[in-house]
Scaffold this motif. Structure first.
Motif, mmCIF file in Angstrom:
data_model
loop_
_atom_site.group_PDB
_atom_site.id
_atom_site.type_symbol
_atom_site.label_atom_id
_atom_site.label_comp_id
_atom_site.label_asym_id
_atom_site.label_seq_id
_atom_site.Cartn_x
_atom_site.Cartn_y
_atom_site.Cartn_z
ATOM 1 N N SER A 12 91.560 5.666 13.530
ATOM 2 C CA SER A 12 90.913 5.223 12.296
ATOM 3 C C SER A 12 91.163 3.745 12.036
ATOM 4 N N GLY A 13 90.160 3.081 11.462
ATOM 5 C CA GLY A 13 90.339 1.699 11.044
ATOM 6 C C GLY A 13 90.097 0.670 12.122
ATOM 7 N N THR A 14 89.601 1.098 13.284
ATOM 8 C CA THR A 14 89.333 0.140 14.359
ATOM 9 C C THR A 14 87.903 -0.376 14.322
ATOM 10 N N GLY A 15 87.095 0.199 13.438
ATOM 11 C CA GLY A 15 85.707 -0.227 13.320
ATOM 12 C C GLY A 15 84.743 0.651 14.082
ATOM 13 N N LYS A 16 85.180 1.858 14.445
ATOM 14 C CA LYS A 16 84.341 2.763 15.242
ATOM 15 C C LYS A 16 82.995 3.063 14.592
ATOM 16 N N SER A 17 83.032 3.494 13.337
ATOM 17 C CA SER A 17 81.792 3.924 12.683
ATOM 18 C C SER A 17 80.807 2.778 12.502
ATOM 19 N N SER A 18 81.277 1.674 11.954
ATOM 20 C CA SER A 18 80.396 0.527 11.717
ATOM 21 C C SER A 18 79.825 0.008 13.032
ATOM 22 N N THR A 19 80.674 -0.082 14.042
ATOM 23 C CA THR A 19 80.238 -0.561 15.349
ATOM 24 C C THR A 19 79.239 0.398 15.981
ATOM 25 N N SER A 20 79.559 1.676 15.977
ATOM 26 C CA SER A 20 78.710 2.679 16.627
ATOM 27 C C SER A 20 77.324 2.745 15.994
ATOM 28 N N LYS A 21 77.288 2.737 14.663
ATOM 29 C CA LYS A 21 75.994 2.797 13.970
ATOM 30 C C LYS A 21 75.148 1.558 14.279
ATOM 31 N N ALA A 22 75.778 0.398 14.246
ATOM 32 C CA ALA A 22 75.048 -0.852 14.484
ATOM 33 C C ALA A 22 74.547 -0.937 15.923
ATOM 34 N N VAL A 23 75.370 -0.531 16.879
ATOM 35 C CA VAL A 23 74.980 -0.566 18.287
ATOM 36 C C VAL A 23 73.813 0.396 18.535
ATOM 37 N N GLU A 197 88.728 -0.962 27.123
ATOM 38 C CA GLU A 197 89.458 -1.121 25.861
ATOM 39 C C GLU A 197 89.056 -2.426 25.181
ATOM 40 N N VAL A 198 88.753 -2.326 23.895
ATOM 41 C CA VAL A 198 88.377 -3.505 23.108
ATOM 42 C C VAL A 198 89.298 -3.579 21.891
ATOM 43 N N ASP A 199 90.128 -4.615 21.830
ATOM 44 C CA ASP A 199 91.036 -4.813 20.698
ATOM 45 C C ASP A 199 90.284 -5.578 19.613
ATOM 46 N N THR A 200 90.080 -4.924 18.478
ATOM 47 C CA THR A 200 89.272 -5.512 17.410
ATOM 48 C C THR A 200 90.097 -6.247 16.345
ATOM 49 N N THR A 201 91.400 -6.352 16.551
ATOM 50 C CA THR A 201 92.288 -6.936 15.533
ATOM 51 C C THR A 201 91.790 -8.279 15.023
ATOM 52 N N ASP A 202 91.456 -9.190 15.950
ATOM 53 C CA ASP A 202 91.079 -10.549 15.566
ATOM 54 C C ASP A 202 89.583 -10.815 15.711
ATOM 55 N N LEU A 203 88.797 -9.744 15.803
ATOM 56 C CA LEU A 203 87.357 -9.900 15.948
ATOM 57 C C LEU A 203 86.630 -9.520 14.660
ATOM 58 N N THR A 204 85.534 -10.205 14.388
ATOM 59 C CA THR A 204 84.687 -9.797 13.271
ATOM 60 C C THR A 204 83.868 -8.591 13.718
ATOM 61 N N LEU A 205 83.289 -7.889 12.763
ATOM 62 C CA LEU A 205 82.462 -6.735 13.104
ATOM 63 C C LEU A 205 81.307 -7.157 14.007
ATOM 64 N N ASP A 206 80.680 -8.279 13.694
ATOM 65 C CA ASP A 206 79.554 -8.757 14.502
ATOM 66 C C ASP A 206 79.981 -9.034 15.942
ATOM 67 N N GLN A 207 81.178 -9.552 16.115
ATOM 68 C CA GLN A 207 81.677 -9.838 17.464
ATOM 69 C C GLN A 207 81.919 -8.544 18.248
ATOM 70 N N VAL A 208 82.425 -7.529 17.565
ATOM 71 C CA VAL A 208 82.671 -6.243 18.225
ATOM 72 C C VAL A 208 81.338 -5.612 18.634
ATOM 73 N N ILE A 209 80.375 -5.670 17.719
ATOM 74 C CA ILE A 209 79.045 -5.110 18.001
ATOM 75 C C ILE A 209 78.424 -5.811 19.203
ATOM 76 N N GLU A 210 78.500 -7.143 19.209
ATOM 77 C CA GLU A 210 77.935 -7.925 20.313
ATOM 78 C C GLU A 210 78.607 -7.561 21.639
ATOM 79 N N CYS A 211 79.911 -7.384 21.596
ATOM 80 C CA CYS A 211 80.674 -7.010 22.791
ATOM 81 C C CYS A 211 80.196 -5.674 23.352
ATOM 82 N N VAL A 212 80.055 -4.691 22.471
ATOM 83 C CA VAL A 212 79.655 -3.345 22.913
ATOM 84 C C VAL A 212 78.202 -3.346 23.406
ATOM 85 N N VAL A 213 77.316 -4.049 22.706
ATOM 86 C CA VAL A 213 75.915 -4.127 23.140
ATOM 87 C C VAL A 213 75.841 -4.748 24.541
ATOM 88 N N THR A 214 76.632 -5.780 24.780
ATOM 89 C CA THR A 214 76.668 -6.431 26.096
ATOM 90 C C THR A 214 77.141 -5.458 27.170
#
Length: 224
Positions: A12-23, A197-214
């Protein structure tokens, strides 16, 4: 576009839901929040007077509720016996009891079957988020991603979502939940051997989304 199944796991709290929905929305894929299904069955147990700490009682009642998940990433829905459960499943009471219910093997077997059926029926592909998707539910997923973040970052995010909640208390609750989910005998929270593995500690949500889409785009390109 090739149909693609993406498994996104993590605590929990790693940004799974927000990232998954956006991707899913960006790539035109279906979306499934598996955690919501476990919350839904937990809410049903509480509402129907089942002692969630009595594994036998939970197992005996597990097949009774009818859980239906909508897979539109822009408007994901979940109903239990026809009733909208999106709000009720996010209460603190459900949050505190979902680990006990989800640890019961009969519950996991039923929910896992439901998840596999939904994924199989997604014609264009699907992003499935949870804790055991890459390891247990969809071990043959085209792409597996495991999101992590420091306990401090996760607690800050969750406290921001749940207005007025104490960050320290949230951090302790998250650590306790991690321990319960990682140590359960049936389908524990774990990173699949072939997951990215993607460490989201220092990433913005947009950066995480971009990473996963890539990562998804690269996987699709490699499959051609």
């Amino acid at each position: 576009m090739e149909s693609v199944i993406v498994a996104i796991d993590g605590p929990s709290g790693t940004g799974k839901s927000s990232t998954s929905k956006a991707v899913a929305a960006k790539l035109g894929l279906s979306y499934l929040d598996t955690g919501a299904q476990y919350r839904a069955i937990t809410w049903w147990m509480i509402s129907n007077g089942v002692d969630v700490h009595d594994a036998d009682a939970v197992a005996n009642a597990a097949a009774k509720p009818v859980i239906v998940s909508g897979t539109d990433p822009s408007r994901p829905t979940i109903t239990v016996d026809g009733a909208d459960a999106a709000g009720p499943i996010r209460t603190e009471e459900v949050t505190s009891k979902v680990s006990a219910v989800s640890a019961v093997p009969e519950v996991r077997r039923l929910i896992t079957e439901l998840q596999r059926t939904i994924a199989k029926g997604a014609e264009l592909g699907i992003v499935v988020e949870g804790r055991d998707i890459g390891t247990t539910v969809l071990p043959d997923a085209d792409l597996k991603i495991f999101l992590t973040a420091s306990p401090e970052a996760r607690a800050a995010r969750r406290s921001g979502e749940l207005k007025g909640v104490d960050v320290h208390a949230t951090k302790e609750a998250l650590i306790k939940r991690d321990a319960a989910d990682s140590s359960r005998k049936t389908s524990p929270l774990a990173k699949a051997d072939d997951a990215v593995e993607v460490d989201t500690t220092d990433l913005t949500l947009d950066q995480v989304i971009e990473c996963v889409v890539t990562l998804v785009d690269e996987k699709r390109a490699a499959a051609k």
